[in-house]
Scaffold this active site. Sequence first.
Site, PDB file in Angstrom:
ATOM      1  N   LYS A   1       0.836  -1.194   0.000  1.00  0.00           N
ATOM      2  CA  LYS A   1       0.000   0.000   0.000  1.00  0.00           C
ATOM      3  C   LYS A   1       0.875   1.250   0.000  1.00  0.00           C
ATOM      4  CE  LYS A   1      -3.957   0.152   2.224  1.00  0.00           C
ATOM      5  NZ  LYS A   1      -4.982   0.118   3.287  1.00  0.00           N
ATOM      6  N   VAL A   2       0.566   2.125  -0.944  1.00  0.00           N
ATOM      7  CA  VAL A   2       1.284   3.390  -1.072  1.00  0.00           C
ATOM      8  C   VAL A   2       0.259   4.515  -1.111  1.00  0.00           C
ATOM      9  CG1 VAL A   2       2.749   4.790  -2.575  1.00  0.00           C
ATOM     10  CG2 VAL A   2       3.216   2.348  -2.315  1.00  0.00           C
TER      11      VAL A   2
END
Length: 245
Positions: A93-94
Amino acid sequence: MSALDSLKVKIFADGAELDGIVKMSQNPRIKGFTTNPTLMRKAGVTDYEAFARKIISAVPNYPVSFEVFADDFDEMIAQGRAIATWGPNVNVKVPVTDTKGNFAGRVIETLSKEGVVLNVTAIMTVDQVKAIAKVLDPNVAAIISVFAGRIADTGVDPMPLMRRCVEALADCPKAELLWASPRELLNIFHADEVGCKIITVTNDVLAKLALVGKDLEEYSRETVQMFYKDATASAFTIDSSKVAA
């Protein structure tokens, strides 16, 4: 066939309780898991990587998303590379921006081109989705998490916006649009209707799956019974003796 059986959207459970994740993995409707640092903090997690590895080991056959938490793009890239090594079922997750609102395009492009399966998160606008689509490697899978529930919290109907997000990803065949932060079970059907590939659902909403298709007359009667039971248990009284017939 029930209404749930006709759904095309995949349901991912959202949480940070290991026992709950293991339990949800036994539900055939759950196809993956997501979590975030906020949920982990609320759950009392103190060792991020150790907890993440426990989840990966507990549900090895399900995609699981773990988030970078740096605010510097170079460090985001470094953390993303590290998280990607934790297991073959890991999605990194970014956040779509840093804390100042600067687009994390360089992070997304770098990791995607390296073959890292991303879950780009905290998205709220169609323009953000369009910007992400321009930097994704079209040959690498990705999840695009649009926070439809938070959009609705602002008084904006997320349905038209989510449809436009689907269109914005037309040139990214391996990117899956995710309906994030649902507020009610009906959102599962909303996500399916607009063409989202995934919806993340918290345990309190998942608990309502058994209500899908319930007879509303019966549900009404059960609600009356609940009110009566609670009023009786509370020993509430109303003095009606002085009211003229």
